[in-house]
Design an enzyme around this catalytic site. Structure first.
Site, PDB file in Angstrom:
ATOM      1  N   VAL A  69      18.699  44.881  -6.368  1.00 35.74           N
ATOM      2  CA  VAL A  69      18.537  44.409  -7.745  1.00 35.74           C
ATOM      3  C   VAL A  69      18.529  42.889  -7.778  1.00 35.74           C
ATOM      4  O   VAL A  69      19.344  42.240  -7.101  1.00 35.74           O
ATOM      5  CB  VAL A  69      19.684  44.939  -8.637  1.00 35.74           C
ATOM      6  N   CYS A  70      17.600  42.315  -8.557  1.00 36.58           N
ATOM      7  CA  CYS A  70      17.597  40.870  -8.807  1.00 36.58           C
ATOM      8  C   CYS A  70      17.248  40.647 -10.270  1.00 36.58           C
ATOM      9  O   CYS A  70      17.217  41.587 -11.066  1.00 36.58           O
ATOM     10  CB  CYS A  70      16.623  40.148  -7.890  1.00 36.58           C
ATOM     11  N   ALA A  71      16.975  39.421 -10.642  1.00 37.60           N
ATOM     12  CA  ALA A  71      16.742  39.107 -12.049  1.00 37.60           C
ATOM     13  C   ALA A  71      15.422  39.663 -12.566  1.00 37.60           C
ATOM     14  O   ALA A  71      15.368  40.280 -13.633  1.00 37.60           O
ATOM     15  CB  ALA A  71      16.794  37.598 -12.269  1.00 37.60           C
TER      16      ALA A  71
END
Length: 384
Positions: free
Chosen positions: A78-80
């Site tokens: 998960v990232c932005a």
């Protein structure tokens, strides 16, 4: 289901993550955002375990993180916004990690996804739905009767409500906000304009708005589907001076941000905690006490995923909340005032800008609106 493939790393949608949490499926998340962003807001709930390793620590290789990943379940990176998680997921796949996935659209998509959950049937054959915004803790509602619909506490993703109503063969005739929101941007006015419906807002929260609205107060009588479904507002100040609860079908109490399943609303988001603490107590301990214990309380937010019930719905019988909710069982006025005015969690991100947007005083772009809403809602006294 369409799967996007990058080498051996597959995409997982926000909807799939939401359903995994609701169904309590085990999920391991490798969150590659900065430590501060992770500490402020992350994916939680169900059987979720997460690990934060910033992206810049993984650019030169993922070898150091491999021993910290589970061997018995899939890994979701998960990232932005997606790009960094795709890169890391590719590296993990090439390193031999099977079943690695990345969150499609990143935390931006997680913040905006809405999961419709049926609350129940209405007396005339209609239906009531709750829209769960898992990534933000927001809850909206749609009552449908005889080809007409009313939406309460609409979120800015108005296309979701339009598409849902269309699929149900209904035309949106009314949109209502229980109060002037401070943690998210309302889509009520836009949805009403798009559908040709009427937008309702409590007048005591509308002193500074710069647009036309229909006043939502104790004298309002709103019918959906002819005269079959009655929506009855009840003035219930405390979270804001204009906060108004809504009784639907004489069975459901839409409590806005006054009463939650495990807590109560905070009175400080317009700088009037001291003044509104007494209003909040009177609403909860007097106005609500006079209502039927059998009403099903449906709040505008939830603070913890422990508040999710069967199928992901957030709801509780009013009588049960008077027995179990700590905010409804504070003996003295002095103790109540201290609870709701001191040691409160941090205020919602950009809440002043959000309030001004909901007044119509500023018109931020879509990207600016997304950035303003990033993070948890923090509308309850226990949200930390």
């Amino acid at each position: 289901m369409t799967i996007t493939t990058t080498k051996s790393a597959h995409a997982m949608t926000a909807g799939e993550v939401t359903r995994a949490i609701i169904e309590r499926k085990p999920l391991f998340i490798l969150d590659v955002r900065n430590e501060s962003d992770y500490a402020d807001w992350k994916i939680e709930g169900g059987i979720v375990e997460s690990l934060n390793v910033p992206f810049f620590d993984l650019i030169d290789g993922v070898e150091d993180v491999l021993p910290r990943l589970p061997a018995d379940r899939d890994v979701l990176v998960v990232c932005a916004k997606e790009g960094s998680s795709v890169f890391v997921a590719e590296q993990l796949a090439e390193a031999g990690i099977e079943g690695v996935r990345y969150l499609q659209g990143g935390m931006k998509a997680w913040s905006e996804y809405l999961e419709p959950v049926k609350i129940g049937d209405l007396k005339d054959g209609g239906e009531l739905y709750q829209f769960v915004r898992m990534g933000k803790g927001c809850l909206s509602y749609m009552a449908i009767s005889e080809g007409e619909a009313a939406v309460v506490d609409t979120l800015r993703m108005t296309d979701v409500f339009e598409d849902f109503a269309k699929a149900k063969g209904a035309v949106i005739k009314h949109t209502l906000d229980t109060h002037l929101h401070a943690d998210h941007i309302s889509g009520g006015r836009k949805l009403a304009e798009n559908s040709g419906g009427t937008y309702w807002l409590p007048p005591k929260d509308a002193d500074e708005v710069v647009f036309d609205y229909h006043p939502l107060d104790d004298q309002s009588r709103i019918n959906v589907g002819g005269t079959s479904l009655s929506i009855r507002p009840i003035y219930s100040p405390g979270h804001t001076i204009g906060s108004t609860s809504i009784i639907v079908d004489d069975r459901y109490l839409l409590s806005g941000d006054i009463l939650f399943v495990e807590s109560i609303g905070r009175p400080d988001l317009a700088g009037n905690a001291g003044d509104w603490a007494d209003d909040l107590r009177n609403t909860l301990y007097s106005t609500y006490k006079e209502l039927s214990d059998d009403l099903l309380v449906l709040p505008a937010h939830f603070g913890k995923t422990s508040e999710l019930g069967e199928g992901g719905r957030v709801a509780a019988r009013l009588g049960d909340l008077f027995a179990s909710n700590p905010g409804l069982n504070i003996d003295s006025e002095k103790a109540f005032r201290k609870t709701v005015t001191t040691n409160l969690p941090a205020q919602p991100n950009a809440y002043q800008d959000i309030r001004r947007t909901n007044m119509g005083r500023v018109q931020p772009s879509d990207d600016e609106q997304r950035d303003m809403e990033i993070g948890p809602n923090r509308c309850a006294v226990h949200d930390k």
